[in-house]
Design an enzyme around this catalytic site. Structure first.
Site, mmCIF file in Angstrom:
data_model
loop_
_atom_site.group_PDB
_atom_site.id
_atom_site.type_symbol
_atom_site.label_atom_id
_atom_site.label_comp_id
_atom_site.label_asym_id
_atom_site.label_seq_id
_atom_site.Cartn_x
_atom_site.Cartn_y
_atom_site.Cartn_z
ATOM 1 N N ASN A 57 12.046 5.101 3.498
ATOM 2 C CA ASN A 57 12.709 5.445 2.236
ATOM 3 C C ASN A 57 13.451 6.772 2.421
ATOM 4 O OD1 ASN A 57 13.376 6.285 -0.330
ATOM 5 N ND2 ASN A 57 11.363 5.871 -1.230
ATOM 6 N N HIS A 114 17.567 -0.114 -3.790
ATOM 7 C CA HIS A 114 16.952 1.093 -3.221
ATOM 8 C C HIS A 114 15.797 0.656 -2.316
ATOM 9 C CE1 HIS A 114 15.152 4.863 -2.597
ATOM 10 N NE2 HIS A 114 14.136 4.683 -3.420
ATOM 11 N N CYS A 150 16.165 9.365 -6.259
ATOM 12 C CA CYS A 150 16.648 8.208 -5.475
ATOM 13 C C CYS A 150 17.803 7.469 -6.148
ATOM 14 C CB CYS A 150 15.496 7.245 -5.215
ATOM 15 S SG CYS A 150 14.107 8.035 -4.410
HETATM 16 N N1 ACO Z 1 -2.963 3.873 5.544
HETATM 17 C C1 ACO Z 1 -4.179 3.352 5.253
HETATM 18 N N2 ACO Z 1 -4.711 3.379 4.024
HETATM 19 C C2 ACO Z 1 -3.976 3.981 3.059
HETATM 20 C C3 ACO Z 1 -2.726 4.560 3.292
HETATM 21 C C4 ACO Z 1 -2.205 4.494 4.601
HETATM 22 N N3 ACO Z 1 -1.023 4.994 4.944
HETATM 23 N N4 ACO Z 1 -2.247 5.086 2.138
HETATM 24 C C5 ACO Z 1 -3.180 4.838 1.199
HETATM 25 N N5 ACO Z 1 -4.229 4.194 1.749
HETATM 26 C C6 ACO Z 1 -5.463 3.744 1.124
HETATM 27 C C7 ACO Z 1 -5.802 4.507 -0.108
HETATM 28 O O1 ACO Z 1 -6.449 5.726 0.225
HETATM 29 C C8 ACO Z 1 -6.708 3.536 -0.830
HETATM 30 O O2 ACO Z 1 -7.980 3.626 -0.252
HETATM 31 P P1 ACO Z 1 -9.285 3.477 -1.176
HETATM 32 O O3 ACO Z 1 -9.223 2.098 -1.760
HETATM 33 O O4 ACO Z 1 -10.374 3.676 -0.203
HETATM 34 O O5 ACO Z 1 -9.163 4.553 -2.207
HETATM 35 C C9 ACO Z 1 -6.126 2.182 -0.448
HETATM 36 O O6 ACO Z 1 -5.303 2.403 0.695
HETATM 37 C C10 ACO Z 1 -5.306 1.563 -1.544
HETATM 38 O O7 ACO Z 1 -4.445 2.568 -2.039
HETATM 39 P P2 ACO Z 1 -3.372 2.239 -3.116
HETATM 40 O O8 ACO Z 1 -2.599 3.471 -3.475
HETATM 41 O O9 ACO Z 1 -3.997 1.457 -4.226
HETATM 42 O O10 ACO Z 1 -2.444 1.258 -2.287
HETATM 43 P P3 ACO Z 1 -1.278 0.396 -2.796
HETATM 44 O O11 ACO Z 1 -1.515 -1.018 -2.483
HETATM 45 O O12 ACO Z 1 -0.869 0.745 -4.201
HETATM 46 O O13 ACO Z 1 -0.097 0.882 -1.854
HETATM 47 C C11 ACO Z 1 1.819 2.326 -1.919
HETATM 48 C C12 ACO Z 1 0.296 2.246 -1.851
HETATM 49 C C13 ACO Z 1 2.403 1.675 -0.679
HETATM 50 C C14 ACO Z 1 2.238 3.792 -1.956
HETATM 51 C C15 ACO Z 1 2.244 1.579 -3.185
HETATM 52 O O14 ACO Z 1 1.557 2.027 -4.312
HETATM 53 C C16 ACO Z 1 3.689 1.747 -3.417
HETATM 54 O O15 ACO Z 1 4.509 1.254 -2.689
HETATM 55 N N6 ACO Z 1 4.055 2.395 -4.520
HETATM 56 C C17 ACO Z 1 5.417 2.655 -4.828
HETATM 57 C C18 ACO Z 1 5.707 3.969 -4.300
HETATM 58 C C19 ACO Z 1 7.115 4.074 -3.862
HETATM 59 O O16 ACO Z 1 7.813 3.146 -3.597
HETATM 60 N N7 ACO Z 1 7.515 5.288 -3.796
HETATM 61 C C20 ACO Z 1 8.786 5.526 -3.396
HETATM 62 C C21 ACO Z 1 9.054 6.920 -3.569
HETATM 63 S S1 ACO Z 1 9.997 7.217 -4.836
HETATM 64 C C22 ACO Z 1 11.377 6.502 -4.756
HETATM 65 O O17 ACO Z 1 11.872 6.072 -3.762
HETATM 66 C C23 ACO Z 1 12.020 6.420 -6.006
#
Ligand code: ACO
Length: 339
Positions: free
Chosen positions: A296, A266, A120
């Site tokens: 993204n 980003h 990215c």
């Molecule tokens: N819908 C419903 N529930 C979901 C979803 C979804 N789409 N995705 C995950 N969950 C659930 C999980 O299974 C978990 O359930 P559990 O508690 O029963 O195990 C719960 O939600 C919490 O999951 P977490 O992973 O802890 O959720 P979090 O609050 O961390 O959010 C997210 C997840 C949005 C991916 C967050 O971690 C994030 O934004 N991380 C950064 C990732 C990112 O920006 N990546 C970009 C790609 S790379 C780049 O651009 C450089």
């Protein structure tokens, strides 16, 4: 070469967004995913994303269209371009490069063409590479094109990743000018261990030699070619590195944070952007966000935002624009450019 100035000028920008729009509701209707608009919007800020589907759904097609639009906006022809740098984490081929495919498609016969791989952060890296070619006189006009086909590497049964990404491409044309303007870059990487990266998409290599263990996967990472992500680890890294990188690039440019007219981060997650902005105390109206509509799109995020900002008439001569990104690698970087 003065490190805090450069003789580069943006001549034009362009972008390409695929027609097919997938709404959050489309995911919530998908059996087995168990997700909904409320979860996606509150955790990510994303409402929709575009996917490049159907005939001719290739990265180079999207990227070539974005490049053509940037050339048109710049008012120059493809054979005026001396260098093409493409950034992509999702190329159509290992080789030829995306840059070479775009070169052929647009007819940039006088250019040399290379790809940058920094996930990215790719666009920011490409901009700094191009800046150096323009500043040292070895190129006069340059095209940067960032194209991403994340949908081809997304596991649509994995709700934790499939709602985050989209497809698209952005491009800019730059030229060397005689009047130096403010410029600064701060780039970095924290290389990850092969067997435990926080964010990866593995090449599906198998040992194919008749002299070895034919068909066996080598390497410790699971044999998958989908995006794999430790969401929390990426979140933590991004929320920490974004503000630090903006502060470092301002320092290099000799600027206060308040001197920045526009910040283009980003577009990975609205919560990451808001956390970073709070840390930097930058007012929201100086920060451009389009994640709600595009999701993204990796290295294409920033050039697509830049194109939208030109289209909206929000970029005026003399403005100091800061672009900051982070990505797999892990990589990070920011550039300040006076337009
Ligand atoms: N819908 C419903 N529930 C979901 C979803 C979804 N789409 N995705 C995950 N969950 C659930 C999980 O299974 C978990 O359930 P559990 O508690 O029963 O195990 C719960 O939600 C919490 O999951 P977490 O992973 O802890 O959720 P979090 O609050 O961390 O959010 C997210 C997840 C949005 C991916 C967050 O971690 C994030 O934004 N991380 C950064 C990732 C990112 O920006 N990546 C970009 C790609 S790379 C780049 O651009 C450089």
């Amino acid at each position: 070469m003065n490190l805090s100035t450069s003789n580069i000028k943006i001549l034009g920008t362009g972008s390409f967004k695929p027609d097919f729009v997938a709404l959050n509701e489309d995911f919530s209707k998908t059996a087995g995913l168990e997700t909904d608009d409320d979860w996606i919007t509150s955790r990510t800020g994303i409402k929709q994303r575009m996917f490049n589907c159907g005939e001719n759904a290739t990265n180079y097609n999207m990227s070539s269209k974005a490049a053509e639009r940037a050339l048109k906006a710049a008012g120059i022809s493809a054979d005026d371009i001396d260098i093409i740098v493409a950034s992509t984490a999702t190329p159509d081929f290992f080789y030829p490069s995306l840059a070479c495919l775009v070169q052929n498609a647009i007819g940039a016969t006088n250019a040399f063409a290379i790809d940058v791989s920094a996930a990215c952060t790719g666009f920011v890296n490409a901009l700094d590479i191009v800046r150096n070619y323009l500043a040292n006189g070895s190129a006069k006009k340059a095209l940067i094109v960032s194209g991403e086909m994340l949908s081809y590497h997304t596991d649509f049964t994995d709700r934790a990743t499939c709602v985050l990404f989209g497809d698209g491409a952005g491009a800019i044309v730059l030229e060397a000018t005689d009047s130096p303007k403010l410029y600064a870059a701060h780039l970095g990487a924290i290389g990850e261990k092969f067997d435990e990266p926080a964010l990866y998409c593995k090449v599906p290599y198998k040992c194919n030699s008749p002299f070895g263990a034919k068909g066996e996967n080598f390497g410790a990472v699971n044999h998958v070619d989908y995006i794999q992500m430790d969401g929390r680890a990426v979140y933590k890294f991004a929320s920490d590195i974004m503000p630090k990188t903006v502060k470092s690039v301002c320092e290099k440019a000799g600027l206060e944070l308040s001197d920045i007219d526009l910040l283009i981060p980003h577009q990975a997650n609205i919560r990451i952007i808001k956390t970073a902005m709070k840390n930097l105390d930058i007012p929201e109206d100086k920060v451009y966000v389009n994640i709600e509509k595009t999701g993204n799109i990796s290295s294409a995020c920033i050039p697509v935002c830049l194109d939208e900002l030109y289209e909206l008439g929000r970029i005026k001569a003399g403005m100091k624009i800061c672009m900051v990104a982070f990505g797999a690698g892990l990589t990070y970087g920011a550039v300040i450019i006076e337009v």
